[in-house]
Design a protein around this motif. Structure first.
Motif, PDB file in Angstrom:
ATOM      1  N   ALA A 101       0.890  -1.163   0.000  1.00 44.78           N
ATOM      2  CA  ALA A 101       0.000   0.000   0.000  1.00 44.78           C
ATOM      3  C   ALA A 101       0.929   1.214   0.000  1.00 44.78           C
ATOM      4  N   PRO A 102       0.359   2.437  -0.213  1.00 47.76           N
ATOM      5  CA  PRO A 102       1.256   3.591  -0.361  1.00 47.76           C
ATOM      6  C   PRO A 102       2.320   3.717   0.742  1.00 47.76           C
ATOM      7  N   ALA A 103       1.955   3.540   1.998  1.00 51.34           N
ATOM      8  CA  ALA A 103       2.911   3.785   3.094  1.00 51.34           C
ATOM      9  C   ALA A 103       4.101   2.819   3.030  1.00 51.34           C
ATOM     10  N   ILE A 104       3.847   1.568   2.685  1.00 52.42           N
ATOM     11  CA  ILE A 104       4.957   0.608   2.603  1.00 52.42           C
ATOM     12  C   ILE A 104       5.730   0.804   1.300  1.00 52.42           C
TER      13      ILE A 104
ATOM     14  N   SER B  47       0.451   5.650  10.953  1.00 51.22           N
ATOM     15  CA  SER B  47       0.992   6.412   9.819  1.00 51.22           C
ATOM     16  C   SER B  47       1.473   7.801  10.214  1.00 51.22           C
ATOM     17  N   VAL B  48       2.637   8.144   9.710  1.00 55.64           N
ATOM     18  CA  VAL B  48       3.205   9.495   9.898  1.00 55.64           C
ATOM     19  C   VAL B  48       3.795   9.928   8.546  1.00 55.64           C
ATOM     20  N   PHE B  49       4.242  11.173   8.478  1.00 52.94           N
ATOM     21  CA  PHE B  49       4.980  11.608   7.293  1.00 52.94           C
ATOM     22  C   PHE B  49       6.470  11.614   7.608  1.00 52.94           C
ATOM     23  N   VAL B  50       7.238  11.005   6.720  1.00 54.25           N
ATOM     24  CA  VAL B  50       8.699  11.078   6.796  1.00 54.25           C
ATOM     25  C   VAL B  50       9.139  11.817   5.539  1.00 54.25           C
ATOM     26  N   ASN B  51       9.720  12.981   5.705  1.00 47.35           N
ATOM     27  CA  ASN B  51      10.059  13.837   4.564  1.00 47.35           C
ATOM     28  C   ASN B  51       8.865  13.946   3.607  1.00 47.35           C
ATOM     29  N   ASN B  52       7.704  14.194   4.187  1.00 48.27           N
ATOM     30  CA  ASN B  52       6.444  14.378   3.457  1.00 48.27           C
ATOM     31  C   ASN B  52       5.877  13.119   2.813  1.00 48.27           C
ATOM     32  N   LEU B  53       6.455  11.958   3.077  1.00 51.95           N
ATOM     33  CA  LEU B  53       5.916  10.716   2.524  1.00 51.95           C
ATOM     34  C   LEU B  53       5.243   9.909   3.625  1.00 51.95           C
ATOM     35  N   LEU B  54       4.049   9.397   3.313  1.00 50.97           N
ATOM     36  CA  LEU B  54       3.312   8.570   4.264  1.00 50.97           C
ATOM     37  C   LEU B  54       4.095   7.282   4.550  1.00 50.97           C
ATOM     38  N   GLN B  55       4.333   6.983   5.811  1.00 51.03           N
ATOM     39  CA  GLN B  55       5.012   5.737   6.177  1.00 51.03           C
ATOM     40  C   GLN B  55       4.448   5.202   7.494  1.00 51.03           C
ATOM     41  N   SER B 108      -5.295  10.278   4.143  1.00 52.34           N
ATOM     42  CA  SER B 108      -6.152  11.176   3.354  1.00 52.34           C
ATOM     43  C   SER B 108      -5.377  12.419   2.944  1.00 52.34           C
ATOM     44  N   ALA B 109      -4.624  12.973   3.903  1.00 55.91           N
ATOM     45  CA  ALA B 109      -3.851  14.187   3.630  1.00 55.91           C
ATOM     46  C   ALA B 109      -2.763  13.906   2.587  1.00 55.91           C
ATOM     47  N   ALA B 110      -2.111  12.739   2.718  1.00 53.09           N
ATOM     48  CA  ALA B 110      -1.067  12.374   1.745  1.00 53.09           C
ATOM     49  C   ALA B 110      -1.668  12.262   0.349  1.00 53.09           C
ATOM     50  N   LEU B 111      -2.835  11.629   0.284  1.00 59.35           N
ATOM     51  CA  LEU B 111      -3.504  11.460  -1.009  1.00 59.35           C
ATOM     52  C   LEU B 111      -3.861  12.805  -1.631  1.00 59.35           C
ATOM     53  N   LEU B 112      -4.527  13.664  -0.832  1.00 59.82           N
ATOM     54  CA  LEU B 112      -4.998  14.937  -1.382  1.00 59.82           C
ATOM     55  C   LEU B 112      -3.854  15.888  -1.740  1.00 59.82           C
ATOM     56  N   SER B 113      -2.728  15.768  -1.020  1.00 59.10           N
ATOM     57  CA  SER B 113      -1.583  16.615  -1.362  1.00 59.10           C
ATOM     58  C   SER B 113      -1.009  16.221  -2.720  1.00 59.10           C
ATOM     59  N   GLU B 114      -1.068  14.927  -3.002  1.00 56.77           N
ATOM     60  CA  GLU B 114      -0.496  14.439  -4.256  1.00 56.77           C
ATOM     61  C   GLU B 114      -1.515  14.521  -5.391  1.00 56.77           C
ATOM     62  N   ASN B 115      -2.759  14.296  -5.063  1.00 57.79           N
ATOM     63  CA  ASN B 115      -3.827  14.189  -6.059  1.00 57.79           C
ATOM     64  C   ASN B 115      -5.068  14.885  -5.494  1.00 57.79           C
ATOM     65  N   PRO B 116      -5.204  16.208  -5.718  1.00 54.78           N
ATOM     66  CA  PRO B 116      -6.254  16.990  -5.053  1.00 54.78           C
ATOM     67  C   PRO B 116      -7.682  16.596  -5.451  1.00 54.78           C
ATOM     68  N   HIS B 117      -7.842  15.967  -6.629  1.00 56.21           N
ATOM     69  CA  HIS B 117      -9.198  15.575  -7.052  1.00 56.21           C
ATOM     70  C   HIS B 117      -9.236  14.102  -7.425  1.00 56.21           C
ATOM     71  N   PRO B 118      -9.098  13.225  -6.433  1.00 57.82           N
ATOM     72  CA  PRO B 118      -9.016  11.788  -6.742  1.00 57.82           C
ATOM     73  C   PRO B 118     -10.373  11.194  -7.117  1.00 57.82           C
ATOM     74  N   SER B 119     -10.336  10.150  -7.950  1.00 58.31           N
ATOM     75  CA  SER B 119     -11.552   9.378  -8.239  1.00 58.31           C
ATOM     76  C   SER B 119     -11.827   8.485  -7.037  1.00 58.31           C
ATOM     77  N   GLU B 120     -12.999   7.823  -7.053  1.00 52.76           N
ATOM     78  CA  GLU B 120     -13.302   6.934  -5.930  1.00 52.76           C
ATOM     79  C   GLU B 120     -12.252   5.818  -5.838  1.00 52.76           C
ATOM     80  N   ALA B 121     -11.863   5.279  -7.006  1.00 54.07           N
ATOM     81  CA  ALA B 121     -10.868   4.198  -7.007  1.00 54.07           C
ATOM     82  C   ALA B 121      -9.544   4.695  -6.426  1.00 54.07           C
TER      83      ALA B 121
END
Lengths: 288, 154
Positions: A101-104, B47-55, B108-121
Protein backbone atom coordinates in the motif's frame (compact mmCIF):
# COMPACT_ATOMS: atom_id res chain seq x y z
CA UNK A 1 18.02 -2.38 31.66
CA UNK A 2 18.89 -1.08 28.22
CA UNK A 3 20.83 -3.53 26.10
CA UNK A 4 23.70 -2.12 24.14
CA UNK A 5 22.98 -1.93 20.42
CA UNK A 6 25.66 -1.15 17.86
CA UNK A 7 24.42 0.60 14.74
CA UNK A 8 26.20 2.34 11.88
CA UNK A 9 24.98 4.88 9.39
CA UNK A 10 27.78 6.04 7.11
CA UNK A 11 27.50 8.87 4.61
CA UNK A 12 29.11 6.88 1.81
CA UNK A 13 28.85 3.40 0.32
CA UNK A 14 32.61 2.72 0.49
CA UNK A 15 32.66 3.39 4.25
CA UNK A 16 29.67 1.08 4.63
CA UNK A 17 31.44 -1.68 2.70
CA UNK A 18 34.57 -1.26 4.84
CA UNK A 19 32.47 -1.79 7.96
CA UNK A 20 30.87 -4.91 6.46
CA UNK A 21 34.37 -6.19 5.77
CA UNK A 22 35.33 -5.73 9.41
CA UNK A 23 32.24 -7.20 10.99
CA UNK A 24 29.24 -9.41 10.19
CA UNK A 25 26.31 -7.00 10.32
CA UNK A 26 22.56 -6.98 9.72
CA UNK A 27 21.91 -4.66 6.79
CA UNK A 28 18.72 -2.61 7.07
CA UNK A 29 17.30 -0.90 3.99
CA UNK A 30 13.62 0.07 4.46
CA UNK A 31 13.28 -2.25 7.45
CA UNK A 32 9.72 -3.28 6.56
CA UNK A 33 10.57 -6.98 6.88
CA UNK A 34 13.34 -6.97 9.47
CA UNK A 35 11.37 -4.86 11.97
CA UNK A 36 8.53 -7.39 11.85
CA UNK A 37 10.81 -10.42 11.93
CA UNK A 38 12.50 -9.26 15.17
CA UNK A 39 9.52 -7.53 16.70
CA UNK A 40 9.39 -7.39 20.52
CA UNK A 41 6.51 -6.34 22.74
CA UNK A 42 5.25 -2.77 22.66
CA UNK A 43 7.81 -0.20 23.73
CA UNK A 44 10.73 -2.62 23.45
CA UNK A 45 13.09 -2.27 20.47
CA UNK A 46 13.27 -5.26 18.12
CA UNK A 47 16.11 -7.60 19.08
CA UNK A 48 18.36 -7.86 16.07
CA UNK A 49 21.16 -10.29 16.86
CA UNK A 50 23.98 -8.48 15.00
CA UNK A 51 25.39 -4.97 14.73
CA UNK A 52 23.24 -2.95 12.35
CA UNK A 53 24.15 -1.04 9.23
CA UNK A 54 21.56 1.38 7.82
CA UNK A 55 21.81 1.86 4.06
CA UNK A 56 18.58 3.37 2.75
CA UNK A 57 19.90 6.94 2.82
CA UNK A 58 22.84 6.13 0.50
CA UNK A 59 22.35 7.97 -2.79
CA UNK A 60 24.73 5.52 -4.54
CA UNK A 61 22.04 2.85 -4.02
CA UNK A 62 19.21 4.88 -5.53
CA UNK A 63 20.40 5.28 -9.12
CA UNK A 64 18.44 3.91 -12.08
CA UNK A 65 20.23 3.90 -15.44
CA UNK A 66 20.67 2.06 -18.71
CA UNK A 67 24.03 0.55 -19.57
CA UNK A 68 24.56 -1.46 -22.79
CA UNK A 69 20.74 -1.46 -23.02
CA UNK A 70 20.43 -3.37 -19.70
CA UNK A 71 18.46 -1.64 -16.96
CA UNK A 72 20.33 -1.10 -13.69
CA UNK A 73 18.20 -0.42 -10.61
CA UNK A 74 19.78 0.73 -7.34
CA UNK A 75 19.02 -1.73 -4.55
CA UNK A 76 17.60 0.94 -2.23
CA UNK A 77 15.04 2.33 -4.67
CA UNK A 78 11.68 2.21 -2.95
CA UNK A 79 8.61 0.92 -4.77
CA UNK A 80 7.29 4.49 -4.97
CA UNK A 81 10.51 5.68 -6.57
CA UNK A 82 10.29 2.90 -9.15
CA UNK A 83 6.69 3.88 -9.94
CA UNK A 84 7.85 7.41 -10.73
CA UNK A 85 10.92 6.49 -12.76
CA UNK A 86 10.47 6.74 -16.56
CA UNK A 87 13.02 3.96 -17.22
CA UNK A 88 11.09 1.27 -15.33
CA UNK A 89 9.01 -0.94 -17.71
CA UNK A 90 5.21 -0.53 -17.56
CA UNK A 91 4.71 -4.21 -16.77
CA UNK A 92 6.85 -3.84 -13.67
CA UNK A 93 5.03 -0.67 -12.63
CA UNK A 94 1.64 -2.34 -13.04
CA UNK A 95 2.83 -5.12 -10.76
CA UNK A 96 4.26 -2.74 -8.18
CA UNK A 97 0.87 -0.97 -7.96
CA UNK A 98 -0.62 -4.24 -6.69
CA UNK A 99 2.05 -4.66 -4.01
CA UNK A 100 1.62 -3.45 -0.41
CA UNK A 101 0.00 0.00 0.00
CA UNK A 102 1.26 3.59 -0.36
CA UNK A 103 2.91 3.78 3.09
CA UNK A 104 4.96 0.61 2.60
CA UNK A 105 5.73 1.43 -1.03
CA UNK A 106 7.28 4.65 0.31
CA UNK A 107 9.64 2.63 2.46
CA UNK A 108 10.18 -0.91 1.15
CA UNK A 109 13.04 -1.37 -1.31
CA UNK A 110 13.62 -3.71 -4.22
CA UNK A 111 16.96 -4.90 -2.79
CA UNK A 112 15.32 -5.54 0.57
CA UNK A 113 12.58 -7.63 -1.00
CA UNK A 114 15.24 -9.80 -2.69
CA UNK A 115 17.57 -10.18 0.31
CA UNK A 116 14.68 -11.01 2.63
CA UNK A 117 14.25 -14.07 0.37
CA UNK A 118 10.72 -14.85 1.45
CA UNK A 119 9.08 -17.72 -0.46
CA UNK A 120 6.23 -15.23 -0.96
CA UNK A 121 8.43 -12.22 -1.87
CA UNK A 122 6.25 -10.03 -4.07
CA UNK A 123 8.80 -8.96 -6.66
CA UNK A 124 10.53 -12.30 -6.99
CA UNK A 125 8.38 -14.05 -9.63
CA UNK A 126 8.75 -11.03 -11.91
CA UNK A 127 12.48 -10.73 -11.34
CA UNK A 128 12.86 -14.44 -12.17
CA UNK A 129 11.03 -14.10 -15.49
CA UNK A 130 13.07 -11.00 -16.33
CA UNK A 131 16.22 -13.14 -15.73
CA UNK A 132 17.34 -10.48 -13.27
CA UNK A 133 20.97 -10.42 -12.18
CA UNK A 134 22.32 -8.92 -8.98
CA UNK A 135 25.44 -6.89 -8.58
CA UNK A 136 27.18 -7.70 -5.29
CA UNK A 137 29.84 -5.30 -4.16
CA UNK A 138 32.49 -5.65 -1.46
CA UNK A 139 35.84 -4.04 -0.68
CA UNK A 140 37.35 -6.74 -2.91
CA UNK A 141 35.31 -5.76 -5.96
CA UNK A 142 32.10 -6.66 -7.76
CA UNK A 143 30.50 -9.91 -8.79
CA UNK A 144 27.33 -10.64 -10.70
CA UNK A 145 24.93 -13.45 -9.85
CA UNK A 146 21.60 -14.60 -11.30
CA UNK A 147 18.72 -14.07 -8.88
CA UNK A 148 17.82 -17.76 -9.13
CA UNK A 149 21.33 -18.67 -7.89
CA UNK A 150 21.40 -15.95 -5.25
CA UNK A 151 18.22 -17.07 -3.49
CA UNK A 152 18.85 -20.48 -1.96
CA UNK A 153 15.82 -21.00 0.25
CA UNK A 154 13.59 -19.22 2.76
CA UNK A 155 15.67 -16.31 4.13
CA UNK A 156 18.81 -17.88 2.70
CA UNK A 157 20.85 -15.99 0.16
CA UNK A 158 24.30 -16.49 -1.25
CA UNK A 159 25.87 -13.37 0.16
CA UNK A 160 29.18 -13.21 2.00
CA UNK A 161 29.03 -11.00 5.06
CA UNK A 162 31.33 -8.40 3.47
CA UNK A 163 29.09 -8.05 0.40
CA UNK A 164 26.05 -5.95 -0.36
CA UNK A 165 23.54 -6.17 -3.21
CA UNK A 166 23.96 -2.75 -4.81
CA UNK A 167 22.11 -3.13 -8.11
CA UNK A 168 19.43 -5.23 -9.72
CA UNK A 169 20.01 -5.65 -13.45
CA UNK A 170 17.25 -6.44 -15.92
CA UNK A 171 18.89 -7.71 -19.11
CA UNK A 172 17.78 -6.12 -22.37
CA UNK A 173 14.91 -7.93 -24.08
CA UNK A 174 14.92 -7.85 -27.86
CA UNK A 175 11.51 -7.03 -29.32
CA UNK A 176 8.17 -6.62 -27.59
CA UNK A 177 7.25 -8.77 -24.66
CA UNK A 178 3.99 -9.36 -22.81
CA UNK A 179 4.42 -9.66 -19.06
CA UNK A 180 1.78 -10.45 -16.45
CA UNK A 181 1.88 -10.61 -12.68
CA UNK A 182 -0.87 -12.11 -10.56
CA UNK A 183 -1.02 -12.18 -6.79
CA UNK A 184 -3.67 -13.96 -4.75
CA UNK A 185 -4.09 -12.99 -1.10
CA UNK A 186 -6.68 -12.30 1.59
CA UNK A 187 -6.77 -8.61 0.87
CA UNK A 188 -5.80 -6.42 -2.09
CA UNK A 189 -3.34 -4.26 -0.16
CA UNK A 190 -0.68 -5.11 2.43
CA UNK A 191 -1.06 -8.85 2.12
CA UNK A 192 1.34 -11.74 1.92
CA UNK A 193 0.68 -13.85 -1.16
CA UNK A 194 -0.99 -17.24 -0.93
CA UNK A 195 0.12 -17.78 -4.53
CA UNK A 196 1.76 -15.49 -7.05
CA UNK A 197 2.56 -15.92 -10.72
CA UNK A 198 4.55 -14.10 -13.34
CA UNK A 199 4.41 -14.89 -17.04
CA UNK A 200 6.59 -13.48 -19.81
CA UNK A 201 6.12 -14.13 -23.51
CA UNK A 202 7.66 -12.74 -26.67
CA UNK A 203 5.92 -13.49 -29.95
CA UNK A 204 7.04 -12.92 -33.49
CA UNK A 205 4.77 -13.69 -36.44
CA UNK A 206 2.34 -15.61 -34.21
CA UNK A 207 5.09 -17.91 -32.94
CA UNK A 208 6.54 -18.03 -29.46
CA UNK A 209 10.16 -16.84 -29.47
CA UNK A 210 10.60 -16.85 -25.73
CA UNK A 211 8.34 -17.78 -22.82
CA UNK A 212 8.98 -17.86 -19.08
CA UNK A 213 6.93 -18.58 -15.95
CA UNK A 214 7.64 -18.25 -12.24
CA UNK A 215 5.40 -19.19 -9.32
CA UNK A 216 5.70 -17.69 -5.84
CA UNK A 217 4.60 -18.99 -2.41
CA UNK A 218 4.29 -22.58 -3.65
CA UNK A 219 7.76 -23.77 -2.63
CA UNK A 220 10.87 -22.72 -0.68
CA UNK A 221 11.89 -20.43 -3.55
CA UNK A 222 10.28 -19.39 -6.82
CA UNK A 223 9.35 -22.33 -9.06
CA UNK A 224 10.65 -21.96 -12.58
CA UNK A 225 11.50 -24.64 -15.17
CA UNK A 226 13.47 -23.77 -18.26
CA UNK A 227 12.97 -27.33 -19.56
CA UNK A 228 9.20 -26.93 -19.52
CA UNK A 229 9.42 -23.44 -21.03
CA UNK A 230 11.49 -24.80 -23.96
CA UNK A 231 8.65 -27.11 -25.02
CA UNK A 232 6.66 -24.06 -26.11
CA UNK A 233 9.30 -22.32 -28.21
CA UNK A 234 8.20 -22.07 -31.84
CA UNK A 235 4.56 -22.97 -31.12
CA UNK A 236 1.82 -20.94 -32.79
CA UNK A 237 -0.56 -18.68 -30.87
CA UNK A 238 -3.28 -19.44 -29.81
CA UNK A 239 -1.87 -22.60 -28.30
CA UNK A 240 -3.56 -25.95 -28.93
CA UNK A 241 -5.46 -27.44 -25.98
CA UNK A 242 -3.11 -30.44 -25.95
CA UNK A 243 -0.04 -28.21 -25.60
CA UNK A 244 -1.64 -26.27 -22.75
CA UNK A 245 -2.58 -29.52 -21.01
CA UNK A 246 0.97 -30.86 -21.37
CA UNK A 247 2.52 -27.76 -19.82
CA UNK A 248 0.01 -27.64 -16.97
CA UNK A 249 0.62 -31.35 -16.29
CA UNK A 250 4.38 -30.77 -16.23
CA UNK A 251 4.04 -27.99 -13.62
CA UNK A 252 1.54 -30.11 -11.69
CA UNK A 253 4.46 -32.49 -11.05
CA UNK A 254 6.95 -29.88 -9.80
CA UNK A 255 4.73 -27.50 -7.82
CA UNK A 256 4.71 -28.79 -4.24
CA UNK A 257 3.20 -26.20 -1.91
CA UNK A 258 2.66 -26.56 1.83
CA UNK A 259 -0.19 -25.92 4.26
CA UNK A 260 0.39 -22.93 6.53
CA UNK A 261 -1.53 -20.19 8.33
CA UNK A 262 -2.19 -18.35 5.06
CA UNK A 263 -3.45 -21.12 2.82
CA UNK A 264 -3.49 -24.82 2.06
CA UNK A 265 -1.32 -26.84 -0.29
CA UNK A 266 -4.37 -27.93 -2.28
CA UNK A 267 -5.67 -24.38 -2.76
CA UNK A 268 -2.25 -23.06 -3.71
CA UNK A 269 -1.66 -25.75 -6.29
CA UNK A 270 -5.11 -25.44 -7.85
CA UNK A 271 -4.84 -21.66 -8.14
CA UNK A 272 -1.25 -21.74 -9.43
CA UNK A 273 -2.23 -24.11 -12.24
CA UNK A 274 -5.34 -22.06 -13.05
CA UNK A 275 -3.20 -18.93 -13.36
CA UNK A 276 -0.85 -20.78 -15.69
CA UNK A 277 -3.69 -22.19 -17.80
CA UNK A 278 -5.27 -18.74 -18.05
CA UNK A 279 -1.99 -17.22 -19.22
CA UNK A 280 -1.45 -19.98 -21.81
CA UNK A 281 -5.02 -19.76 -23.10
CA UNK A 282 -4.87 -16.12 -24.14
CA UNK A 283 -5.83 -15.60 -27.77
CA UNK A 284 -3.26 -12.89 -28.25
CA UNK A 285 -0.55 -11.22 -26.23
CA UNK A 286 -0.30 -7.45 -26.40
CA UNK A 287 3.16 -6.04 -25.80
CA UNK A 288 3.28 -4.01 -22.61
CA UNK B 1 22.33 10.55 19.87
CA UNK B 2 19.85 10.76 16.97
CA UNK B 3 18.69 14.18 15.83
CA UNK B 4 15.69 14.86 13.59
CA UNK B 5 12.85 17.30 13.03
CA UNK B 6 9.56 16.50 14.73
CA UNK B 7 6.53 18.62 13.87
CA UNK B 8 8.81 21.50 12.95
CA UNK B 9 11.08 21.33 16.01
CA UNK B 10 14.58 19.89 16.09
CA UNK B 11 14.68 17.08 18.64
CA UNK B 12 17.22 14.59 19.93
CA UNK B 13 16.96 11.19 21.50
CA UNK B 14 19.37 8.71 23.00
CA UNK B 15 16.98 5.79 22.48
CA UNK B 16 18.60 2.79 20.73
CA UNK B 17 18.83 2.90 16.93
CA UNK B 18 16.47 -0.06 16.55
CA UNK B 19 13.69 1.53 18.64
CA UNK B 20 10.53 1.93 16.62
CA UNK B 21 9.62 5.50 15.71
CA UNK B 22 6.10 4.66 16.92
CA UNK B 23 7.32 3.92 20.48
CA UNK B 24 9.52 6.99 20.52
CA UNK B 25 6.64 9.25 19.46
CA UNK B 26 4.24 7.87 22.04
CA UNK B 27 6.51 7.16 25.01
CA UNK B 28 9.28 9.76 24.80
CA UNK B 29 7.56 12.65 23.02
CA UNK B 30 4.06 11.88 24.35
CA UNK B 31 2.49 12.29 20.93
CA UNK B 32 -0.21 9.72 21.46
CA UNK B 33 -2.28 10.63 18.41
CA UNK B 34 -0.24 8.07 16.48
CA UNK B 35 -1.73 4.67 17.34
CA UNK B 36 -0.43 1.14 17.36
CA UNK B 37 -2.74 -1.35 15.71
CA UNK B 38 -1.05 -4.41 14.25
CA UNK B 39 2.59 -3.39 14.72
CA UNK B 40 3.38 -5.12 11.42
CA UNK B 41 2.65 -2.49 8.78
CA UNK B 42 -0.73 -3.88 7.83
CA UNK B 43 -3.21 -1.50 9.48
CA UNK B 44 -1.88 2.04 8.98
CA UNK B 45 -2.94 3.28 12.46
CA UNK B 46 0.64 4.44 13.08
CA UNK B 47 0.99 6.41 9.82
CA UNK B 48 3.21 9.50 9.90
CA UNK B 49 4.98 11.61 7.29
CA UNK B 50 8.70 11.08 6.80
CA UNK B 51 10.06 13.84 4.56
CA UNK B 52 6.44 14.38 3.46
CA UNK B 53 5.92 10.72 2.52
CA UNK B 54 3.31 8.57 4.26
CA UNK B 55 5.01 5.74 6.18
CA UNK B 56 4.20 3.28 8.97
CA UNK B 57 6.03 4.38 12.13
CA UNK B 58 5.92 0.83 13.56
CA UNK B 59 8.34 -0.29 10.84
CA UNK B 60 10.84 2.54 11.18
CA UNK B 61 13.98 2.03 13.28
CA UNK B 62 14.87 5.48 14.51
CA UNK B 63 18.49 5.05 13.47
CA UNK B 64 17.34 5.36 9.88
CA UNK B 65 15.63 8.75 10.32
CA UNK B 66 18.59 10.86 11.47
CA UNK B 67 18.13 14.29 9.89
CA UNK B 68 14.66 13.45 8.57
CA UNK B 69 11.54 15.61 8.83
CA UNK B 70 8.82 13.75 10.76
CA UNK B 71 5.24 14.95 11.02
CA UNK B 72 2.55 13.33 13.12
CA UNK B 73 -1.18 13.98 13.32
CA UNK B 74 -0.42 16.58 16.02
CA UNK B 75 1.86 18.37 13.57
CA UNK B 76 -0.76 18.85 10.85
CA UNK B 77 -3.66 19.85 13.11
CA UNK B 78 -3.28 23.57 12.40
CA UNK B 79 -3.29 23.16 8.62
CA UNK B 80 -6.21 24.25 6.47
CA UNK B 81 -6.18 20.78 4.91
CA UNK B 82 -6.66 19.17 8.35
CA UNK B 83 -9.58 21.48 9.18
CA UNK B 84 -11.35 20.53 5.98
CA UNK B 85 -10.71 16.81 6.52
CA UNK B 86 -11.89 17.10 10.13
CA UNK B 87 -15.14 18.75 9.06
CA UNK B 88 -15.69 16.35 6.16
CA UNK B 89 -15.15 13.25 8.29
CA UNK B 90 -17.73 14.47 10.78
CA UNK B 91 -20.29 15.42 8.11
CA UNK B 92 -19.89 12.06 6.34
CA UNK B 93 -19.98 10.08 9.59
CA UNK B 94 -16.54 8.70 8.84
CA UNK B 95 -15.62 8.22 12.50
CA UNK B 96 -17.02 5.60 14.85
CA UNK B 97 -14.60 4.26 17.48
CA UNK B 98 -11.91 6.57 16.14
CA UNK B 99 -8.87 4.39 16.64
CA UNK B 100 -7.94 4.26 12.96
CA UNK B 101 -8.71 7.91 12.33
CA UNK B 102 -5.33 9.58 12.96
CA UNK B 103 -3.84 7.14 10.44
CA UNK B 104 -6.77 7.60 8.06
CA UNK B 105 -6.38 11.38 8.22
CA UNK B 106 -2.64 11.09 7.50
CA UNK B 107 -3.38 8.82 4.51
CA UNK B 108 -6.15 11.18 3.35
CA UNK B 109 -3.85 14.19 3.63
CA UNK B 110 -1.07 12.37 1.74
CA UNK B 111 -3.50 11.46 -1.01
CA UNK B 112 -5.00 14.94 -1.38
CA UNK B 113 -1.58 16.61 -1.36
CA UNK B 114 -0.50 14.44 -4.26
CA UNK B 115 -3.83 14.19 -6.06
CA UNK B 116 -6.25 16.99 -5.05
CA UNK B 117 -9.20 15.58 -7.05
CA UNK B 118 -9.02 11.79 -6.74
CA UNK B 119 -11.55 9.38 -8.24
CA UNK B 120 -13.30 6.93 -5.93
CA UNK B 121 -10.87 4.20 -7.01
CA UNK B 122 -7.93 6.47 -6.24
CA UNK B 123 -9.36 7.29 -2.81
CA UNK B 124 -9.73 3.58 -2.03
CA UNK B 125 -6.17 2.99 -3.22
CA UNK B 126 -4.94 5.92 -1.11
CA UNK B 127 -6.37 4.41 2.09
CA UNK B 128 -5.74 0.78 1.09
CA UNK B 129 -3.06 0.43 3.78
CA UNK B 130 -5.42 1.58 6.54
CA UNK B 131 -7.84 -0.75 8.26
CA UNK B 132 -11.10 0.41 9.85
CA UNK B 133 -13.22 -2.19 11.64
CA UNK B 134 -16.25 0.06 12.23
CA UNK B 135 -17.37 2.00 9.21
CA UNK B 136 -17.01 -0.42 6.33
CA UNK B 137 -15.04 2.37 4.62
CA UNK B 138 -17.85 3.88 2.57
CA UNK B 139 -18.30 6.86 4.91
CA UNK B 140 -14.55 7.42 4.97
CA UNK B 141 -14.38 7.38 1.17
CA UNK B 142 -17.28 9.84 1.15
CA UNK B 143 -15.47 12.05 3.69
CA UNK B 144 -12.35 12.22 1.53
CA UNK B 145 -14.44 12.92 -1.55
CA UNK B 146 -16.15 15.76 0.32
CA UNK B 147 -12.82 17.15 1.51
CA UNK B 148 -11.46 17.05 -2.04
CA UNK B 149 -14.43 19.11 -3.26
CA UNK B 150 -14.32 21.59 -0.39
CA UNK B 151 -10.55 21.88 -0.25
CA UNK B 152 -10.32 22.22 -4.04
CA UNK B 153 -6.59 21.78 -4.29
CA UNK B 154 -5.53 22.06 -0.63
Amino acid sequence: MIEKITAYRFERLDETLSQLNREDCAIIAGGTDVMVLHKSRRGVPPKIPKPIVFINHLSELKQVYQHHKDLHIGACCTYSELLENPLIPFALKNAIKTIAAPAIRNRGTLGGNICNASPAGDMLPLLYVYNAKLLLRSVNGDRMVAISDFIQGPRQVQRFHNEMVTEIILPFVLGDSHVVFEKVGNRNADTIAKVSFAGFVRISKDRIDDIRFAFGAVGPTMVRSIDIEKKLIGKTIPLADADIAEIVAAFDKIIRPIDDQRSTAAYRKTVALHLLRYFLSMKQYQPN
Amino acid sequence: MIKFTLNGRTVETDAPATARLLDLLRDEFELIGTKEGCGEGECGACSVFVNNLLQNSCLIPIGSIAGADIQTIEGIIETEQFKILDESYSIAGGVQCGYCIPGMIMASAALLSENPHPSEAEIREGISGNLCRCTGYNMIVEAINLAAKKGDGL
